[in-house]
Write an enzyme that holds these catalytic residues in place. Structure first.
Site, PDB file in Angstrom:
ATOM      1  N   CYS A  57      11.260 -48.896   4.486  1.00  0.00           N
ATOM      2  CA  CYS A  57      10.193 -49.099   3.821  1.00  0.00           C
ATOM      3  C   CYS A  57      10.366 -50.159   2.732  1.00  0.00           C
ATOM      4  CB  CYS A  57       9.754 -47.746   3.162  1.00  0.00           C
ATOM      5  SG  CYS A  57       8.012 -47.830   2.828  1.00  0.00           S
ATOM      6  N   HIS A  83      10.444 -43.442   7.630  1.00  0.00           N
ATOM      7  CA  HIS A  83      11.452 -42.763   6.845  1.00  0.00           C
ATOM      8  C   HIS A  83      12.392 -41.834   7.140  1.00  0.00           C
ATOM      9  CE1 HIS A  83       9.807 -44.464   2.695  1.00  0.00           C
ATOM     10  NE2 HIS A  83       8.930 -44.546   3.483  1.00  0.00           N
ATOM     11  N   GLU A 116      14.943 -40.579   6.219  1.00  0.00           N
ATOM     12  CA  GLU A 116      15.503 -39.652   5.056  1.00  0.00           C
ATOM     13  C   GLU A 116      14.662 -38.321   4.746  1.00  0.00           C
ATOM     14  OE1 GLU A 116      13.939 -42.448   4.482  1.00  0.00           O
ATOM     15  OE2 GLU A 116      12.959 -42.327   2.369  1.00  0.00           O
TER      16      GLU A 116
END
Ligand SMILES: Nc1ncnc2c1ncn2[C@@H]1O[C@H](COP(=O)(O)OP(=O)(O)O)[C@@H](O)[C@H]1O
Lengths: 652, 227, 87, 87
Positions: B87, B196, B198
């Site tokens: 990002c 994302h 994560e």
């Protein structure tokens, strides 16, 4: 931002004289400031126009615009009585702000007491009403704090910035308790969905809530979007923040310890939100200055993020004695509250406050609502370390004063403020914080209530056949109030921090607090202005019950309540009655359910002309989950191998 | 020896903690790196996390690119160090010219957060070798300026060289050209991704566990790579 | 074809976090002699017919600028003066 | 004190959704004769000493504009020409 063209830190301990004597300290303008400071008039030009304590003594008859500042004749007389002279301009500004409805709770105080009186005993409550936010212990080591606040009017004037700074403000409240903010929620009310002004207000508010919260890195885990024509000229933008702290990191606002240094940290101070005291402009102010006083504050979430990290680092290193956020009443509120709660005095050199505009006058600096600022009280030995931490995070930190001793006779100390050697404020801090006016305002049930109540649900026509039922269902589905909220919630980050267990579209948001044990909390905010309009007592109880249920169905045990009471003008006996009933309902409901109100916020004067909004108490309930893995989500989970869940309906 | 994966914190980084958690869950040791410190402390790979570095003022990633740590990261990346930009990290990699093109305001002008299906187009990079080419994964996307743009020649080159790493499937959340969600440099060690991963490493908090593959990939890559 | 340009800037007393962030970043690029940076919007409007300054002013007032926090100016430029055309 | 103004606009071939959104909103305000709207940034730089156009160009090139998608122009203005000063 660590590469400030100059160190963010500009004062050293020895720049603060030990004696509370007026000492000229010339503010040193750094390179970034230099350009904007060049416009500053030389100090001498200003001193002529500044209203000092000496001048106030010498000119007792001078007319002061207290009425324009919202003070009544008797309130002004009380100020003169407290001071034994007329107030200076700066003092008048301070009293008018601190004694305003917003800061003094003068109309609501007598009712809000019930929250304390009826509160069931709780051994979890580490800080309650009166603090920046209530703090509730949830395990041996951990506590959470949460609070909801309104930013209604600013969000109507400038939806994006109004909503954004609403989020920023409540986050600083939570931060001031020693907590790391970990989630936000946003209960919202707008006018009719198809009204042209809603097309201006709604997207701006949503973008503002998202813009600030997303940039701070706080997941948005729930809220409300309700449309009703009664909010057309007065939308409600309430914001809730949740924070987490180790029990022993709880912070106090008390400015204890005479000799301790008062530090202002965060953004520089500008003319934000001082519209209210602009009638105090001194004669030396040039023409066209009126437009220089924006009533709108502009937020800088990036600065707030740095402020959060800096504060948490200070707490963990045990570098602060006391801390207070700067909110509605800016420095005025922070200085007086921190001193008053410790019974100490304070000596402040106002010209040390880092300014965005050098031409600001003392009363403007004291009243400014510039965002992203905190006031710290630190011991002289730790000042250096505090300034270093601020510098590391790239935020300004400036020693602006020091704590002074109470007077020898045991009386609390005084707040003494100078501006370039001129004594502009000399007041007992408690007189601004605790001795404000308190009113038991007249109350009367609204005359139209009986008519409204006569129109009972039982008498409404019911759908009599499948077609009518179908038509009713379709109408309900098409109602903006029941429609999908994804357009709103997609604009909010719900994943950041990686602890969001439940969020939109669930009944409650659930946040994991402890990754190791799975300990977490559930939060829901609810309110129904239409119920409250029909019956404020039961309507408020219903809002509480709804939030309580929403939390309970996730599997959490509800333990604490916060609230934001949005009402019309307290000077209207009908509104005052609605308010009193709502408070009574919430206090009784909490007693019955056995959970305490830990904090909240009152927003009055939500009306357009004589038309008040529906009374809109918004209630937030927080519950604990020992293990968030056991939370119960809203949807039916598909089962393997054709197994089916059984569905039961509980209750009537 | 467990691999050490650095996670950089810029002022305004927000998903740095989450990236470190993902690294840990994947079985590596997260090492926190500070924007003002040019030393990479001997890490084996670097993650530039999501967030709003420097408030995303001016242009996303424009100011972060000049952070002292970035000079070292750029050099090390050119030397083969695996670098993943998520990002805001992707934006920084483009601003630093480690990756071509730019990320611009979402076409619909809103921040958008949703669970997004991606198709892994290239499993040949240091960060995607745990996937099968063509595999579909579910990962949260959340950005206001995630619209990938580049001139047609650059886009054609990316396609021809197999450097489009992932594409949006079932709806493009930001208007990215050719539905591009992630790209890589010619060597395959530097990857920029808008969604994302994560946030998809734990059943409790993510929509899937699909994000883990990005982090286990780099471990596999490091084992295979000459020391 | 000439265009109308509307420049929208934050009022001088309003906080400009963007400009501030840029100003703070400059020393890292070796720039030490900048006193302040303010960032606003430049809007180029092309009309189908004759460029219409009054019309542009009206659009700016209603749509492009937020009078609560911003000021704007309107002026005409020849096409080849615009940033878009002259890198 | 004169300032340096840097105007940054998206390259013509890059889509400008913001400008398009404004253009699409205009008919609702009764404006039908606008062919296109492009929105860029206007950056006002104040130097501590003499305004320095070359320096500004360098800053623009390195930081203020992204050459992949944007073009810029640099020019000098007297202070009272800036949008901020003249509402
Ligand atoms: N302003 C908002 N901000 C964040 N979440 C919201 C907001 N409005 C609604 N939501 C979320 O959207 C979901 C649906 O909202 P709503 O239709 O009001 O549900 P309910 O009727 O169950 O209260 C809930 O999870 C709620 O928390």
């Amino acid at each position: 931002m660590t590469t400030h063209p100059e160190p963010a830190v500009r004062e050293t301990p020895d720049a603060v004289p030990a004696e509370p004597q007026a000492t000229a300290v010339v503010p040193q303008a750094g390179p970034v400031d230099a350009g904007r400071r060049t416009e500053a008039a030389p100090a001498d030009d200003w001193s002529a126009g500044v209203d000092t304590v000496g001048r106030a003594d010498a000119t007792p008859e001078e007319l002061q615009p207290y009425a324009e500042l919202g003070l009544r004749d008797d309130e002004y007389d009380r100020i003169r009585h407290i001071l034994g002279r007329r107030p200076t301009q700066a003092e008048l500004a301070m009293y008018s702000i601190m004694w305003s409805e917003h800061c003094s709770y003068k109309s609501s105080k007598v009712h809000l007491r019930q929250f304390g009186e009826k509160a069931p005993p709780s051994d979890r409550l580490l800080a309650g009403i009166g603090e920046n936010a209530g703090v509730v212990q949830i395990s041996d080591e951990l506590a959470v704090t949460f609070k909801v606040e309104s930013h209604n009017h600013p969000s109507f004037v400038e939806p994006y910035q109004g909503a954004a700074t609403g989020v920023g403000g409540i986050v600083r409240d939570i931060l001031a308790m020693g907590a790391r903010p970990v989630a936000v929620m946003d209960p919202l009310r707008f006018g009719a969905a198809d009204h042209p002004d809603t097309a201006r207000v709604l997207p701006g508010v949503i973008a503002g809530v998202g813009g600030y919260g997303n940039c701070l890195g706080l997941p948005n885990i729930g809220g409300e979007v309700v449309f009703d024509p009664c909010y057309q000229g007065n939308p409600l933008v309430n914001a809730l923040c949740l924070g987490v702290l180790p029990v022993d990191r709880l912070q106090k606002k008390d400015a204890t310890g005479p000799g301790n240094i008062v530090v202002l940290m965060g953004a520089r101070t500008g003319r934000d939100g001082i519209g209210g005291v602009s009638v105090l402009a001194s004669a030396t102010f040039d023409e066209g200055s009126e437009q220089r006083r924006p009533s709108v504050q502009v937020g800088d979430p990036f600065m707030e993020k740095l402020l959060i990290e800096a504060c948490l680092e200070l707490y963990d290193a045990e570098l602060v004695v006391g801390i207070q956020d700067l909110g509605g009443a800016g420095l005025t509120c922070a200085l007086t509250e921190t001193a008053a709660s410790a019974g100490t005095g304070m000596r402040v050199w106002l010209e040390r406050v880092p300014l965005r505009e050098a031409s600001m006058e003392p009363h403007e600096i004291l009243a400014s609502e510039s965002q992203e600022r905190m006031l710290l009280v630190v011991t002289p030995e730790k000042l250096e370390a505090v300034l270093k931490t601020a510098e590391k995070w790239g935020v300004w930190a400036t020693a602006i004063g020091e704590v002074t001793a109470p007077s020898p006779d045991g009386q609390p100390g005084r707040l003494v403020v100078t501006w370039r050697d001129q004594l502009v404020v000399d007041v007992p801090p408690g007189s601004l914080v605790d001795d404000g006016p308190v009113y038991a305002r007249p109350m009367r049930e609204p005359a139209d209530l009986i008519l409204l109540q006569a129109d009972r649900a039982e008498t409404l026509p019911r759908p009599a056949n499948p077609d009518a039922l179908r038509e009713t269902l379709l109408r309900m589905i098409a109602s903006p109030n029941l429609a999908d909220k994804t357009w709103v919630t997609e604009q909010y980050d719900r994943y950041v921090l990686g602890n969001t267990v439940l969020a939109q579209p669930e009944d409650s948001g659930v946040i994991r607090i402890d990754e190791r044990t799975g300990l977490g909390v559930a939060l829901s905010v609810d309110g129904n202005g239409r119920y409250a309009r029909l019956d404020p007592y039961h309507g408020t109880k219903l809002a509480l019950a709804e939030a309580y249920r929403n939390v309970a169905v996730t599997g959490a045990k509800p333990i604490a309540v916060t609230n934001c009471l949005n009402f019309g003008s307290p000077e209207d006996p009908g509104v005052m009655w609605q308010f009193a009933e709502a408070v009574r309902g919430l206090a009784d409901g909490c007693l019955e359910l056995g959970i305490p109100v830990t904090g909240g916020n009152v927003s009055f004067y939500n009306q357009t002309g004589a038309a008040a909004i529906h009374p809109t108490p918004v209630v937030g309930v927080l519950g604990v989950l020992d293990n968030v893995a056991e939370r119960v989500p809203m949807g039916f989970v598909p089962r393997a191998a054709g197994d089916h869940d059984q569905i039961f309906l509980l209750g009537e | 020896m467990t691999a050490r994966v650095g996670v950089v914190t810029f002022p305004g980084s927000l998903d740095d903690g989450d990236a470190a958690r993902a690294v840990r869950i994947a079985g590596a040791e997260p090492v926190r790196l500070w924007h003002g410190d040019p030393d990479l402390h001997g890490v084996d790979a670097v993650v530039l996390p999501g967030g709003f570095s420097y408030g995303d003022y001016l242009r996303c990633g424009a100011i972060a690119r000049f952070a002292p740590v970035m000079e070292t990261v750029v050099d090390a990346a050119r030397g083969g160090l695996p670098v993943l930009g998520i990002c805001n990290g992707f934006q920084i990699l483009c601003e630093a010219h480690l990756l071509p093109g730019a990320l611009t305001r979402n076409q619909h002008l809103h921040f958008r957060n949703r669970d997004q299906v991606l198709r892994i187009e290239s499993a040949g990079t240091a960060w995607t070798n745990a996937f099968q080419p063509g595999q579909e994964v579910l990962i949260p996307v959340k950005n206001g300026e995630g619209c990938y743009v580049a001139d047609p020649a650059t886009l054609d080159q990316l396609e021809a060289e197999g450097r489009v790493v992932a594409r949006y499937v079932g709806g493009n959340p930001n208007g990215s050209q050719r539905d591009i969600a992630a790209i890589t440099n010619p060597a395959g060690n530097v990857v920029g991704i808008m969604p994302h991963p994560e946030h998809a490493v734990e059943a409790l908090t993510g929509p899937s566990l699909d994000g883990l593959g990005f982090f286990t990939s780099v471990l596999k890559h490091l084992v295979g790579a000459p020391a | 074809m000439p265009r109308v340009v509307v420049d929208v800037m934050l009022k001088p007393e309003i906080l400009d976090p963007q400009g501030q962030a840029v100003a703070n970043a400059l020393p890292r690029l070796g720039v030490d002699d900048v006193a302040s940076v303010r960032i606003g919007r430049r809007i180029e409007i092309e009309f189908t017919g004759e460029p219409d300054l009054d019309r542009a002013r009206e659009i700016a007032d209603k749509l492009l600028a937020n009078p609560v926090i911003e000021d704007f100016t309107v002026h005409l430029v020849e096409t080849d003066e615009t940033a878009g055309a002259h890198p």
